[in-house]
Design a protein around this motif. Structure first.
Motif, PDB file in Angstrom:
ATOM      1  N   HIS A 194       0.837  -1.206   0.000  1.00 23.44           N
ATOM      2  CA  HIS A 194       0.000   0.000   0.000  1.00 23.44           C
ATOM      3  C   HIS A 194       0.870   1.254   0.000  1.00 23.44           C
ATOM      4  CE1 HIS A 194      -2.702   3.123   1.662  1.00 23.44           C
ATOM      5  NE2 HIS A 194      -3.631   2.474   0.975  1.00 23.44           N
ATOM      6  N   ALA A 195       1.939   1.232   0.817  1.00 19.78           N
ATOM      7  CA  ALA A 195       2.841   2.385   0.864  1.00 19.78           C
ATOM      8  C   ALA A 195       3.543   2.597  -0.474  1.00 19.78           C
ATOM      9  CB  ALA A 195       3.864   2.205   1.981  1.00 19.78           C
ATOM     10  N   LEU A 196       3.922   1.518  -1.131  1.00 22.53           N
ATOM     11  CA  LEU A 196       4.588   1.611  -2.423  1.00 22.53           C
ATOM     12  C   LEU A 196       3.688   2.270  -3.457  1.00 22.53           C
ATOM     13  CD1 LEU A 196       6.948   0.873  -4.321  1.00 22.53           C
ATOM     14  CD2 LEU A 196       5.915  -1.387  -4.593  1.00 22.53           C
ATOM     15  N   VAL A 197       2.391   1.998  -3.367  1.00 22.75           N
ATOM     16  CA  VAL A 197       1.445   2.512  -4.364  1.00 22.75           C
ATOM     17  C   VAL A 197       0.921   3.896  -3.991  1.00 22.75           C
ATOM     18  CG1 VAL A 197      -0.766   2.092  -5.509  1.00 22.75           C
ATOM     19  CG2 VAL A 197       0.755   0.177  -5.007  1.00 22.75           C
ATOM     20  N   ARG A 198       0.598   4.083  -2.700  1.00 22.64           N
ATOM     21  CA  ARG A 198      -0.179   5.258  -2.301  1.00 22.64           C
ATOM     22  C   ARG A 198       0.603   6.358  -1.593  1.00 22.64           C
ATOM     23  NH1 ARG A 198      -4.617   5.022  -5.388  1.00 22.64           N
ATOM     24  NH2 ARG A 198      -5.695   3.018  -5.221  1.00 22.64           N
ATOM     25  N   SER A 199       1.769   6.050  -1.070  1.00 24.48           N
ATOM     26  CA  SER A 199       2.461   7.044  -0.249  1.00 24.48           C
ATOM     27  C   SER A 199       2.800   8.297  -1.042  1.00 24.48           C
ATOM     28  CB  SER A 199       3.746   6.455   0.332  1.00 24.48           C
ATOM     29  OG  SER A 199       4.445   7.436   1.080  1.00 24.48           O
ATOM     30  N   GLU A 200       2.681   9.443  -0.378  1.00 26.15           N
ATOM     31  CA  GLU A 200       3.049  10.709  -1.000  1.00 26.15           C
ATOM     32  C   GLU A 200       4.555  10.950  -0.940  1.00 26.15           C
ATOM     33  OE1 GLU A 200       0.863  13.815   0.872  1.00 26.15           O
ATOM     34  OE2 GLU A 200      -1.050  12.759   0.768  1.00 26.15           O
ATOM     35  N   SER A 201       5.258  10.151  -0.170  1.00 23.28           N
ATOM     36  CA  SER A 201       6.687  10.359   0.032  1.00 23.28           C
ATOM     37  C   SER A 201       7.506   9.447  -0.864  1.00 23.28           C
ATOM     38  CB  SER A 201       7.055  10.100   1.497  1.00 23.28           C
ATOM     39  OG  SER A 201       8.446   9.992   1.665  1.00 23.28           O
ATOM     40  N   GLU A 202       8.437  10.030  -1.598  1.00 22.05           N
ATOM     41  CA  GLU A 202       9.340   9.233  -2.428  1.00 22.05           C
ATOM     42  C   GLU A 202      10.220   8.342  -1.572  1.00 22.05           C
ATOM     43  OE1 GLU A 202      11.072   7.687  -5.834  1.00 22.05           O
ATOM     44  OE2 GLU A 202       9.312   8.967  -5.646  1.00 22.05           O
ATOM     45  N   ARG A 203      10.609   8.838  -0.395  1.00 21.24           N
ATOM     46  CA  ARG A 203      11.439   8.028   0.505  1.00 21.24           C
ATOM     47  C   ARG A 203      10.692   6.768   0.923  1.00 21.24           C
ATOM     48  NH1 ARG A 203      14.151  12.068   4.983  1.00 21.24           N
ATOM     49  NH2 ARG A 203      15.397  13.353   3.574  1.00 21.24           N
ATOM     50  N   THR A 204       9.430   6.936   1.301  1.00 19.11           N
ATOM     51  CA  THR A 204       8.633   5.783   1.737  1.00 19.11           C
ATOM     52  C   THR A 204       8.487   4.780   0.609  1.00 19.11           C
ATOM     53  OG1 THR A 204       7.417   7.163   3.307  1.00 19.11           O
ATOM     54  CG2 THR A 204       6.428   5.062   2.713  1.00 19.11           C
ATOM     55  N   ARG A 205       8.205   5.255  -0.598  1.00 19.48           N
ATOM     56  CA  ARG A 205       8.056   4.336  -1.733  1.00 19.48           C
ATOM     57  C   ARG A 205       9.369   3.623  -2.032  1.00 19.48           C
ATOM     58  NH1 ARG A 205       5.277   8.860  -3.776  1.00 19.48           N
ATOM     59  NH2 ARG A 205       6.961   9.330  -5.255  1.00 19.48           N
ATOM     60  N   HIS A 206      10.470   4.356  -1.975  1.00 21.85           N
ATOM     61  CA  HIS A 206      11.791   3.774  -2.240  1.00 21.85           C
ATOM     62  C   HIS A 206      12.101   2.644  -1.261  1.00 21.85           C
ATOM     63  CE1 HIS A 206      16.163   3.493  -1.628  1.00 21.85           C
ATOM     64  NE2 HIS A 206      16.300   3.851  -2.895  1.00 21.85           N
ATOM     65  N   ASP A 207      11.981   2.942   0.048  1.00 24.86           N
ATOM     66  CA  ASP A 207      12.359   1.942   1.050  1.00 24.86           C
ATOM     67  C   ASP A 207      11.346   0.808   1.135  1.00 24.86           C
ATOM     68  OD1 ASP A 207      14.653   3.296   1.617  1.00 24.86           O
ATOM     69  OD2 ASP A 207      13.892   4.298   3.402  1.00 24.86           O
ATOM     70  N   SER A 208      10.071   1.098   0.834  1.00 21.94           N
ATOM     71  CA  SER A 208       9.075   0.025   0.797  1.00 21.94           C
ATOM     72  C   SER A 208       9.385  -0.963  -0.320  1.00 21.94           C
ATOM     73  CB  SER A 208       7.671   0.609   0.603  1.00 21.94           C
ATOM     74  OG  SER A 208       7.276   1.391   1.710  1.00 21.94           O
TER      75      SER A 208
END
Length: 549
Positions: free
Chosen positions: A366-380
């Motif tokens: 969900h974080a990979l798809v929906r997060s507004e943060s590039e950092r969160t998507r990267h680390d997810s």
């Protein structure tokens, strides 16, 4: 993992009776044979000491007999295990894999299947452990499997004297940086001798672990530099723990900021401060309703998790369920640190299955798809990559119907290279390969290569590697690749691509012409996938890094 090391319970196996022999030689032979049939340690309940009939995984990742966990929870007790960790009994999940392995071992060894132990016997053992650790049961409402007597008193104090509400944070650790880090200081850049012109970036540290200038020396960092390289003074740790466990939010904030700064640059302090006392005091603050306390508590955990010796300890201390809750509903900044923490913990092989069992895969997706943060998507994305290096997590992700989402992200998202790494792992198992072929992955990947829309050579290599993994052991791949007109694309890669990509393209072309050897291919593609075929995957996962947080 057998209890606290002070008890050694004798294990008896009920076997069909045989005629006794008075011969000393036969007795010695019988003893030797019996010794050979000792079960693996992982099959024994760390509390009960015998083969588990109903094994369950607890929040901290260990496996116990279900009855042992239930009695410990009823008595408000968590035993100290042989490795010094204290299990978290807040949640349990049936461990079907261990149960199946135990039954298989029993059948192959001629041992009767284990039965659920007698509750009175297990309770007696638990109470004996409690007496040795000087922990006593406490009646509701303050009983908890994680709390000692002194901590229950602390809870009473919180109930009687609720903390003062603050509308803002008193301190902040430096200015917030919102842009996406991609410098080599945060990513390990692997440049191979056979292809020196193509750097293959692969992060070994979470993006939330960002660098700072040398001029940003705070009072706490000066204090950290003055602490000797040996174990920190006990009074220093005592002061830190007192603040973390305080009912006053100002003390809590001071404690997490101090811990974060102390572990910011000093690797030896990260190891020395990752103690049972500090972790037990830090864990509740992950769920704090005060944003600054919560964010700095998670950031401190990220710092501690960077050192390899700490990774298993943190997972076994029960932090993963707390992190998952924050990833589901925390602030953007807190989620950035949580994704980084899970990624860092997932680098350790012993943690991968436990993190998956505890439910991290759905919120990471969900974080990979929906997060507004590039950092969160990267680390997810990188957390998902490392978690799917084990088969059980690959199967879970496929059952979550993640393949169509990942294929869409690979074509449209900014995390294409990292998403392709996850797809490479999924294509390495039959369920994932079938789901990808059903999801039109061949046409998608070939189309990406044909349109030349990939942002780097490393991403291009990962795309070719995903196709190569799909081609293994699949008669369907040949037909789907022909329909997608893959031959012309693969020929171009064979002529102009990097060495890794050229080799894979060559193998796929041979396979499509019917000249491949399935058995040899299996060994080759698995070896290629593990040795850097997917853009440097598997290289230098725990190498040193000079960045600071």
């Amino acid at each position: 993992m057998g209890g606290n090391g002070k008890h050694r319970w004798k294990i008896s196996f009920h076997r069909p009776s045989s005629s006794s022999s008075s011969s000393k030689m036969e007795a010695n032979h019988h003893n030797h044979h019996k010794q050979q049939e000792e079960p693996p340690k992982d099959f024994l309940c760390p509390i009960y000491g015998a083969l588990m009939a109903d094994p369950v995984v607890v929040s901290s990742g260990q496996t116990f007999e279900r009855l042992s966990v239930q009695l410990c929870r009823n008595l408000g007790f968590s035993p100290k295990l042989d490795d010094g960790s204290i299990p978290d009994f807040s949640a349990i999940i049936p461990n079907k894999a261990i149960k199946s392995a135990i039954l298989h071992w029993c059948d192959s060894s001629g041992v009767v299947h284990p039965r659920v132990p007698d509750p009175a016997t297990v309770e007696k053992l638990v109470r004996a452990l409690m007496a040795e650790e000087e922990v006593y049961p406490s009646p509701p409402p303050f009983s908890s499997p994680q709390l000692r007597v002194s901590e229950r008193e602390l809870i009473r104090g919180v109930a009687e004297n609720p903390p003062v509400t603050f509308s803002h944070a008193a301190t902040e650790l430096g200015p917030r940086v919102n842009h996406f880090y991609s410098s080599s200081s945060e990513e390990s850049v692997v440049i191979t001798a056979d292809n020196p012109g193509t750097p293959l970036p692969f992060a070994t540290r979470p993006l939330c672990y960002s660098s700072s200038s040398s001029s940003e020396i705070t009072e706490s960092e000066t204090l950290a530099s003055s602490i000797p390289n040996s174990a920190p003074a006990s009074e220093e740790e005592d002061h830190l723990v007192r603040n973390l466990k305080s009912v006053d939010v100002v003390d809590q904030e001071e404690g997490v900021l101090s811990l974060r700064k102390l572990t910011r640059t000093r690797e030896e302090l990260r190891v020395l401060l990752c103690t049972a006392r500090v972790l037990l005091a830090l864990k509740p603050l992950i769920s704090s309703r005060y944003a600054v306390v919560q964010t700095n508590a998670i950031a401190s955990l990220v710092n501690l998790s960077l050192e390899k010796p700490n990774k298993v300890t943190i997972v076994r201390s029960g932090f993963v369920p707390y992190l998952i809750d924050v990833l589901k509903s925390g602030s953007i900044e807190a989620q950035e640190h949580v994704a980084g923490a899970i990624f860092s913990l997932a680098l350790e092989d012993d943690n991968k299955m436990a993190i998956g069992v505890l439910g991290a895969l759905p919120p990471l997706m969900h974080a990979l798809v929906r997060s507004e943060s590039e950092r969160t998507r990267h680390d997810s994305a990188l957390a998902l990559y490392h978690l799917t290096l084990v088969q059980s997590n690959r199967a879970k992700l496929v059952k979550l119907n993640a393949v169509p989402t990942l294929l869409a992200l690979a074509q449209t998202g900014s995390s294409a290279s990292r998403v392709l790494l996850v797809l490479c792992n999924l294509a390495a198992c039959p369920e994932g390969r079938s789901a990808m072929l059903d999801g039109n992955a061949v046409e998608c990947l070939v189309g990406m290569l044909r349109r030349n829309e990939l942002d780097s050579e490393a991403t291009r290599e990962n795309c070719v590697a995903a196709l190569f993994a799909l081609s293994h052991g699949s008669m369907r791949f040949r037909g789907l690749a022909r329909e997608a007109r893959a031959v012309e694309v693969l020929r171009e890669i064979e002529e102009r691509g990097s060495e890794r990509a050229r080799e894979k393209a060559k193998r796929m072309l041979q396979m499509m012409r019917g000249r491949d050897d399935g058995e040899d291919e299996e060994g080759d593609w698995e070896k290629a996938l593990r040795s850097g075929g997917a853009g440097g995957v598997g290289r230098n996962l725990h190498g040193p890094n000079s960045t600071t947080f």
